[in-house]
Structure formats: structure tokens, C-alpha cells
Design a protein around this motif. Structure first.
Motif, short mmCIF file in Angstrom:
data_model
loop_
_atom_site.label_atom_id
_atom_site.label_comp_id
_atom_site.label_asym_id
_atom_site.label_seq_id
_atom_site.Cartn_x
_atom_site.Cartn_y
_atom_site.Cartn_z
N THR A 48 0.82 -1.21 0.00
CA THR A 48 0.00 0.00 0.00
C THR A 48 0.85 1.26 0.00
O THR A 48 0.39 2.32 0.42
CB THR A 48 -0.93 0.02 1.23
N ASP A 49 2.09 1.14 -0.46
CA ASP A 49 3.00 2.30 -0.46
C ASP A 49 2.37 3.50 -1.14
O ASP A 49 1.67 3.32 -2.14
CB ASP A 49 4.31 1.95 -1.15
N PRO A 50 2.55 4.68 -0.60
CA PRO A 50 3.44 5.10 0.48
C PRO A 50 2.77 5.10 1.86
O PRO A 50 3.13 5.88 2.73
CB PRO A 50 3.80 6.53 0.07
N LEU A 68 -2.06 5.09 15.98
CA LEU A 68 -1.13 5.71 15.04
C LEU A 68 0.29 5.78 15.64
O LEU A 68 1.27 5.53 14.94
CB LEU A 68 -1.60 7.12 14.66
N ALA A 69 0.39 6.12 16.91
CA ALA A 69 1.70 6.23 17.56
C ALA A 69 2.42 4.89 17.64
O ALA A 69 3.65 4.84 17.60
CB ALA A 69 1.53 6.83 18.96
N ASP A 70 1.67 3.80 17.74
CA ASP A 70 2.26 2.47 17.86
C ASP A 70 2.73 1.92 16.51
O ASP A 70 3.47 0.93 16.48
CB ASP A 70 1.27 1.49 18.48
N MET A 71 2.34 2.54 15.43
CA MET A 71 2.75 2.09 14.11
C MET A 71 4.19 2.55 13.84
O MET A 71 4.68 3.46 14.51
CB MET A 71 1.78 2.63 13.04
N PRO A 72 4.87 1.93 12.88
CA PRO A 72 6.26 2.32 12.59
C PRO A 72 6.36 3.80 12.26
O PRO A 72 5.53 4.35 11.54
CB PRO A 72 6.63 1.47 11.37
N GLN A 73 7.37 4.45 12.81
CA GLN A 73 7.62 5.86 12.54
C GLN A 73 8.74 5.94 11.50
O GLN A 73 9.91 6.07 11.83
CB GLN A 73 7.98 6.59 13.83
N ASP A 74 8.35 5.81 10.23
CA ASP A 74 9.31 5.81 9.14
C ASP A 74 8.84 6.76 8.05
O ASP A 74 8.04 7.66 8.33
CB ASP A 74 9.53 4.39 8.61
N GLU A 75 9.30 6.57 6.85
CA GLU A 75 8.97 7.50 5.76
C GLU A 75 7.54 7.33 5.23
O GLU A 75 7.06 8.18 4.49
CB GLU A 75 9.97 7.34 4.60
N LYS A 76 6.86 6.26 5.60
CA LYS A 76 5.50 6.03 5.12
C LYS A 76 4.49 6.83 5.96
O LYS A 76 4.74 7.17 7.10
CB LYS A 76 5.16 4.55 5.17
N TYR A 77 3.34 7.09 5.35
CA TYR A 77 2.24 7.74 6.04
C TYR A 77 1.43 6.66 6.77
O TYR A 77 0.95 5.72 6.14
CB TYR A 77 1.32 8.47 5.06
N ASN A 78 1.28 6.81 8.06
CA ASN A 78 0.46 5.87 8.84
C ASN A 78 -1.00 6.28 8.75
O ASN A 78 -1.33 7.44 9.02
CB ASN A 78 0.90 5.85 10.30
N ILE A 79 -1.84 5.33 8.36
CA ILE A 79 -3.28 5.59 8.34
C ILE A 79 -4.01 4.44 9.03
O ILE A 79 -3.56 3.30 9.03
CB ILE A 79 -3.82 5.78 6.90
N VAL A 80 -5.14 4.80 9.62
CA VAL A 80 -6.03 3.81 10.22
C VAL A 80 -7.34 3.87 9.46
O VAL A 80 -7.95 4.94 9.35
CB VAL A 80 -6.28 4.10 11.72
N LYS A 96 -0.08 16.43 10.33
CA LYS A 96 1.13 16.78 9.58
C LYS A 96 1.21 15.99 8.28
O LYS A 96 1.57 16.54 7.24
CB LYS A 96 2.39 16.55 10.42
N ASP A 97 0.87 14.72 8.35
CA ASP A 97 0.87 13.89 7.14
C ASP A 97 -0.22 14.36 6.17
O ASP A 97 0.01 14.43 4.95
CB ASP A 97 0.64 12.42 7.48
#
Length: 111
Positions: A48-50, A68-80, A96-97
Motif C-alpha cells: 500500500t505504499d506510500p 497511530l503512535a504504535d505504528m512504525p515511525q518511518d517514511e510512510k504515512y500511517n493511516i487507520v 502533519k501527514d
């Protein structure tokens, strides 16, 4: 007979993966099937990048901020992607995203 909550979640993940493929293209799989490390980090779908996607099919309240905070904090956008019975689906992401995505759409003259 009521559906098991765990099974409800799996069904929602599969349906969301198929919807994503239909709308966005590519091949989307459940992380529990292909990547245990991502599954343990709170990412439910891969391909599902990005975006890193967490699917929640729960009726009770939950702390979306913590999810959201528990998801990886990397270059991808975290969505629920969240659904409730008879309420439809919503997508949640950090402001911010969201603003960054809007900025990119404007730069591409899509908005």
C-alpha cells in the motif's frame, strides 16, 4: 450467531485489501500472511505504499492517537481505516501527514 471479533477483523482486512487493489492497483496482502514483523508493529496491509495501513473493525471506542503512535515511525504515512456497523468507513492520519499530502497535491496542480 455473532461473529468472532478476531474473524471480523480478518474479514475487514481482506475486504480492504481487495478494495485497495481495485482502486489503487498493485497487489495488497495481509501482513499476518507475509510479514510477521510488520504485523507485530501494527501494520495490517502490505503493498500500500506510500502508506502503512492499520484496519480496525470495532464498535467500541479506541484511542486512534495511540494506534497511530504504535505504528512504525518511518517514511510512510500511517493511516487507520476504521469501520463500525452501519456507519461506513473512515480514514484517520496525523494532521502533519495530511497537510504534507495536500501540499504535494497542490504542487502537482491536482488541487
Amino acid at each position: 450467531m455473532p461473529i468472532n471479533g478476531r474473524e471480523k477483523g480478518k474479514v475487514f482486512e481482506r475486504r480492504t485489501a481487495r478494495m485497495w487493489e481495485h482502486e489503487m492497483g498493485g497487489e495488497v496482502e495481509r501482513s499476518s500472511y507475509v510479514n510477521k514483523k510488520l504485523d507485530n508493529a501494527g501494520v495490517d496491509l502490505v503493498g500500500t505504499d506510500p502508506f502503512s495501513v492499520q484496519c480496525k473493525a470495532v464498535e467500541r471506542s479506541m484511542d486512534i492517537h495511540q494506534v497511530l503512535a504504535d505504528m512504525p515511525q518511518d517514511e510512510k504515512y500511517n493511516i487507520v481505516i476504521h469501520k463500525r456497523n452501519k456507519k461506513g468507513q473512515i480514514v484517520c492520519l496525523d494532521i502533519k501527514d495530511f497537510m504534507e499530502l495536500i501540499s504535494k497535491l497542490r504542487q502537482a496542480r491536482i488541487l
